[in-house]
Design an enzyme around this catalytic site. Structure first.
Site, mmCIF file in Angstrom:
data_model
loop_
_atom_site.group_PDB
_atom_site.id
_atom_site.type_symbol
_atom_site.label_atom_id
_atom_site.label_comp_id
_atom_site.label_asym_id
_atom_site.label_seq_id
_atom_site.Cartn_x
_atom_site.Cartn_y
_atom_site.Cartn_z
ATOM 1 C CB CYS A 276 -0.994 0.114 1.265
ATOM 2 S SG CYS A 276 -0.085 0.335 2.854
ATOM 3 C CG HIS A 336 -4.444 0.104 3.788
ATOM 4 N ND1 HIS A 336 -3.847 -0.534 2.976
ATOM 5 C CD2 HIS A 336 -5.823 0.404 3.282
ATOM 6 C CE1 HIS A 336 -4.368 -0.487 1.712
ATOM 7 N NE2 HIS A 336 -5.443 0.075 1.761
ATOM 8 C CG HIS A 348 -6.876 0.886 -1.702
ATOM 9 N ND1 HIS A 348 -7.333 0.136 -0.618
ATOM 10 C CD2 HIS A 348 -7.896 0.990 -2.510
ATOM 11 C CE1 HIS A 348 -8.445 -0.416 -0.806
ATOM 12 N NE2 HIS A 348 -9.102 0.130 -1.818
#
Length: 408
Positions: A276, A336, A348
């Site tokens: 990520c 994240h 993402h």
């Protein structure tokens, strides 16, 4: 058999204690306090700073052992030990190691180098670095080198991934003209023809010294001296590229969309796979910015835009962070990150690079991340010491200065 008198027993016990005190003790609590203080001040994040120091006591002397790449931290520790009038012996190894013979710099020599948490191919992938990236080299263990990338990440790369140089040689490399490859994937060829044999694969962000031009190709040179040809249509002179960049939300979004569908790869920071934060890092790099490696580090950059799910304040290019909020007994955990692209959507890397939405009525609603949303930060247009602006940096080339051609 005669019993030992109480006096004799106490004498023996006293001799034993004295003998132990003359040897090495594992109770150096006073020195440990100063070590802990210095580590907290100079190296709170072991991912980007090495201060692996401990103390052992021998008689009245503290033996300081370990290694560090921070001379200022070691100096601070010794100063505090001196101020406290503690007798010590410095056995700390300062990196880079002397056996590197002044070749304590290197350039990534392959399209993407896998950089691992330990000196082993089976170790966790910590990060990646693309061809032409300068790294600091601190020590060697077998066929592995302990290096630091431009975002300050510390980890291990195998010898096939780098070419080592002295600082003077790196300065000469930095002064040379270069080109940057801009397409997600491609090939370098032995001759100036797409039909010629392939020298290697290339990916977006690869940077070469340019030796000349032939037909519609740049003749380029690898750090190890190999030469090859890459299509002009897929690359650009580095200085022209970095000084023509328009750092806008629109361009960040365009870069992110060019990587749609890329597979998730823990530790990945390249078109060969991204986690990520590796995804957001790649987006910003291709727009002239080097941001920190991990989501838990990126969250400390820029300025806060939102922390209450008021998404109407977001603009394309803002970074959304997700995780677990702090409690009375636990710290916040940022696990994240994604990037806002507008219209209630963010892009993402989770499973693969894809687009999700915060619109609860939309089929693409990401309930899991919505429920662990922490805050949004804005890097674009912000002055931040944790973000390297390539146009003002000498990372790859000396930057253009006021009055020079190309200054803007």
């Amino acid at each position: 058999m005669h019993k030992i008198s109480q006096y004799s027993f106490l004498s023996l016990l006293l001799m034993f204690v004295v003998a132990c005190n003359q040897g090495e003790s594992e109770d150096p609590k006073e020195a440990d306090r100063y070590i802990s203080e210095v580590k907290k001040e100079f190296a709170p994040d072991k991912r980007v700073a090495l201060f692996d120091v401990e103390s052992h006591r021998k008689g009245d002397t503290y033996i300081l052992k370990g290694e560090s790449n921070l001379p200022e931290a070691v100096a601070a520790l010794k100063a505090r030990m001196g101020e406290a009038q503690l007798d010590y012996r410095d056995s700390i190894s300062l990196l880079p190691s002397e056996d590197l013979k002044d070749k304590n710099m290197a350039l990534i020599n392959i399209s993407v180098a896998n950089i691992r948490s330990n000196p082993s191919h089976s170790a966790e992938l910590a990060t990646q670095a693309t061809l032409g990236t300068p790294v600091k080299v601190y020590k060697q263990e077998g066929d592995w080198y302990y290096v630091q990338t431009p975002d300050n990440y510390l980890s291990w790369v195998d010898k096939g991934g780098i070419e080592r140089f002295t600082e003077e040689e790196i300065a000469q490399w930095r002064a040379a003209e270069k080109v940057i490859f801009l397409q997600p994937f491609g090939s370098a060829h032995e001759e100036a023809s797409p039909e010629a044999a392939i020298v290697s694969d290339v990916v977006a962000g690869n940077i070469f010294v340019v030796k000349g031009e032939k037909n519609d190709f740049y003749e380029v040179q690898y750090p190890d001296g190999r030469t090859a040809y890459i299509p002009k249509s897929q690359a650009k002179p580095y200085r022209e590229w970095v000084n023509s960049l328009e750092q806008s939300g629109e361009n960040l979004v365009a870069t992110s969309r060019s990587l749609m569908g890329l597979p998730y790869l823990w530790g990945g920071t390249s078109p060969k796979g991204v986690d990520c934060s590796g995804f957001t890092k790649t987006i910003f790099f291709m727009n002239g910015m080097v941001i920190p490696r991990d989501a838990s580090q990126q969250v400390h950059t820029g300025s806060v835009v939102d922390s209450t799910q008021s998404f109407e304040n977001l603009v394309p290019g803002d970074l959304l962070f997700f995780g677990t909020p702090a409690t009375d007994t636990t710290s916040e955990r940022v696990v994240h990150v994604g990037m806002w692209i507008g219209d209630d959507r963010f892009i993402h890397s989770s499973g693969k690079v894809h687009i999700s939405t915060v619109d609860t009525t939309d089929p693409d609603f990401d309930e899991f991340n919505y429920n662990r949303y922490l805050r949004t930060k804005r890097i674009l247009g912000q002055e931040d010491q944790n973000v390297v602006q390539l146009a003002r940096s000498d990372l790859f080339m000396d930057p253009v200065k006021p009055g020079d051609e190309g200054w803007k």
